[in-house]
Design a protein around this motif. Structure first.
Motif, PDB file in Angstrom:
ATOM      1  N   ALA A 125       0.840  -1.205   0.000  1.00  0.00           N
ATOM      2  CA  ALA A 125       0.000   0.000   0.000  1.00  0.00           C
ATOM      3  C   ALA A 125       0.873   1.252   0.000  1.00  0.00           C
ATOM      4  N   ARG A 126       1.922   1.247   0.799  1.00  0.00           N
ATOM      5  CA  ARG A 126       2.820   2.400   0.864  1.00  0.00           C
ATOM      6  C   ARG A 126       3.532   2.613  -0.480  1.00  0.00           C
ATOM      7  N   GLU A 127       3.933   1.524  -1.129  1.00  0.00           N
ATOM      8  CA  GLU A 127       4.587   1.617  -2.436  1.00  0.00           C
ATOM      9  C   GLU A 127       3.644   2.227  -3.474  1.00  0.00           C
ATOM     10  N   LEU A 128       2.387   1.822  -3.464  1.00  0.00           N
ATOM     11  CA  LEU A 128       1.386   2.384  -4.376  1.00  0.00           C
ATOM     12  C   LEU A 128       1.185   3.876  -4.136  1.00  0.00           C
ATOM     13  N   ASN A 129       1.051   4.246  -2.877  1.00  0.00           N
ATOM     14  CA  ASN A 129       0.827   5.652  -2.535  1.00  0.00           C
ATOM     15  C   ASN A 129       2.039   6.508  -2.897  1.00  0.00           C
ATOM     16  N   ASP A 130       3.237   5.975  -2.671  1.00  0.00           N
ATOM     17  CA  ASP A 130       4.465   6.722  -2.985  1.00  0.00           C
ATOM     18  C   ASP A 130       4.612   6.963  -4.478  1.00  0.00           C
ATOM     19  N   ASN A 131       4.026   6.063  -5.288  1.00  0.00           N
ATOM     20  CA  ASN A 131       4.131   6.185  -6.741  1.00  0.00           C
ATOM     21  C   ASN A 131       2.936   6.897  -7.362  1.00  0.00           C
ATOM     22  N   GLY A 132       2.120   7.509  -6.529  1.00  0.00           N
ATOM     23  CA  GLY A 132       1.049   8.352  -7.045  1.00  0.00           C
ATOM     24  C   GLY A 132      -0.229   7.637  -7.421  1.00  0.00           C
ATOM     25  N   LYS A 190      -6.122   7.256  -0.561  1.00  0.00           N
ATOM     26  CA  LYS A 190      -4.892   6.468  -0.513  1.00  0.00           C
ATOM     27  C   LYS A 190      -5.205   4.987  -0.314  1.00  0.00           C
ATOM     28  N   PHE A 191      -4.290   4.157  -0.795  1.00  0.00           N
ATOM     29  CA  PHE A 191      -4.452   2.719  -0.619  1.00  0.00           C
ATOM     30  C   PHE A 191      -4.193   2.336   0.835  1.00  0.00           C
ATOM     31  N   ARG A 192      -4.966   1.351   1.309  1.00  0.00           N
ATOM     32  CA  ARG A 192      -4.756   0.766   2.622  1.00  0.00           C
ATOM     33  C   ARG A 192      -4.582  -0.739   2.452  1.00  0.00           C
ATOM     34  N   ALA A 193      -4.124  -1.391   3.489  1.00  0.00           N
ATOM     35  CA  ALA A 193      -3.812  -2.815   3.416  1.00  0.00           C
ATOM     36  C   ALA A 193      -5.015  -3.648   2.980  1.00  0.00           C
ATOM     37  N   GLU A 194      -6.201  -3.325   3.504  1.00  0.00           N
ATOM     38  CA  GLU A 194      -7.384  -4.126   3.170  1.00  0.00           C
ATOM     39  C   GLU A 194      -7.768  -3.986   1.690  1.00  0.00           C
ATOM     40  N   GLN A 195      -7.504  -2.799   1.121  1.00  0.00           N
ATOM     41  CA  GLN A 195      -7.793  -2.619  -0.308  1.00  0.00           C
ATOM     42  C   GLN A 195      -6.819  -3.413  -1.164  1.00  0.00           C
ATOM     43  N   VAL A 196      -5.572  -3.447  -0.749  1.00  0.00           N
ATOM     44  CA  VAL A 196      -4.562  -4.238  -1.453  1.00  0.00           C
ATOM     45  C   VAL A 196      -4.944  -5.712  -1.408  1.00  0.00           C
ATOM     46  N   LYS A 197      -5.411  -6.165  -0.262  1.00  0.00           N
ATOM     47  CA  LYS A 197      -5.806  -7.557  -0.100  1.00  0.00           C
ATOM     48  C   LYS A 197      -6.939  -7.921  -1.054  1.00  0.00           C
ATOM     49  N   ARG A 198      -7.932  -7.020  -1.186  1.00  0.00           N
ATOM     50  CA  ARG A 198      -9.053  -7.278  -2.076  1.00  0.00           C
ATOM     51  C   ARG A 198      -8.593  -7.404  -3.528  1.00  0.00           C
ATOM     52  N   LEU A 199      -7.644  -6.560  -3.929  1.00  0.00           N
ATOM     53  CA  LEU A 199      -7.151  -6.599  -5.307  1.00  0.00           C
ATOM     54  C   LEU A 199      -6.344  -7.869  -5.565  1.00  0.00           C
TER      55      LEU A 199
END
Length: 228
Positions: free
Chosen positions: A201-208, A216-225
């Motif tokens: 999630a942090r990597e996604l947010n750092d890259n815009g 912003k992306f959170r862990a639960e959203q990353v999990k769903r994807l």
């Protein structure tokens, strides 16, 4: 930091997007940064050979130790071979739209851009082939709107066909949203590396990248994807 800035527009008679690129670069620079020189090239991004203006920019980077700065990664190239060659040259480069990008993520995005360019090219070739075939066999081609096209020689004959393609392109763009596809590709890659959901999630947010609702992306959203 010392920078050499490289801009690229797609065709020789169009400067669409150049002002936007310049604005992105200017906003990213700090007061102490120094731009040694800016280069602008008019060339298709799918060209698999190093372009002359880009080569000039790279030569200046080598001479001065400056970083090659670009507004968006796809302005540098839309094929993996050019990106790989640049990386192997040892020249540092930075994309404003992905400031935290690593060599891995840059390769992933270049591969996606190259694939999308190939799809567009094939779709265009198939459409033109169909029109030519209909004209040859029947003396004309009937567009979706019912207009008769008898030749590809005049741009006016393709007006309705061009509109149809434009509408299809818009639909495809919404359906295949390149940034969404890039985000999913990055998530899968980082997940295979064993990264934690919060780290991805942090990597996604750092890259815009932004989540579906703009936040912003959170862990639960990353999990769903990952599970989608």
């Amino acid at each position: 930091m010392k920078y050499v800035v490289y801009y690229r527009v797609s065709t020789k008679d169009q400067n669409l997007g150049l002002d936007a690129q310049r604005s992105m670069v200017e906003k990213s620079l700090k007061a102490e940064d120094e731009v040694l020189r800016s280069f602008t090239e008019k060339e298709t991004g799918t060209n698999k050979k190093f372009r002359p203006i880009l080569q000039e920019a790279l030569n200046l980077c080598k001479e001065t130790g400056a970083i090659l700065l670009i507004a968006k990664l796809d302005r540098l190239a839309r094929n993996v071979s050019v990106i790989s060659t640049l990386m192997e040259s040892g020249i540092q480069f930075q994309a404003v739209d992905m400031p935290a990008a690593t060599n891995l993520t840059i390769h992933i995005f270049a591969a996606i851009a190259e694939h999308e360019a190939d799809i567009i090219s094939q779709r265009t070739k198939s459409a033109l082939k169909e029109i030519k075939s209909n004209i040859k066999e029947n003396g004309h081609h009937i567009s979706k709107s019912g207009n008769k096209v008898t030749s590809l020689g005049s741009p006016s004959n393709l007006t309705d066909e061009a509109r149809r393609k434009a509408v299809e392109a818009i639909k495809n763009k919404k359906r295949l949203n390149p940034r969404n596809r890039q985000a999913k590709a990055l998530i899968r890659s980082l997940h295979k590396e064993g990264k934690k959901l919060s780290e991805i999630a942090r990597e996604l947010n750092d890259n815009g990248f932004t989540a579906s609702r703009g936040g912003k992306f959170r862990a639960e959203q990353v999990k769903r994807l990952i599970e989608a």
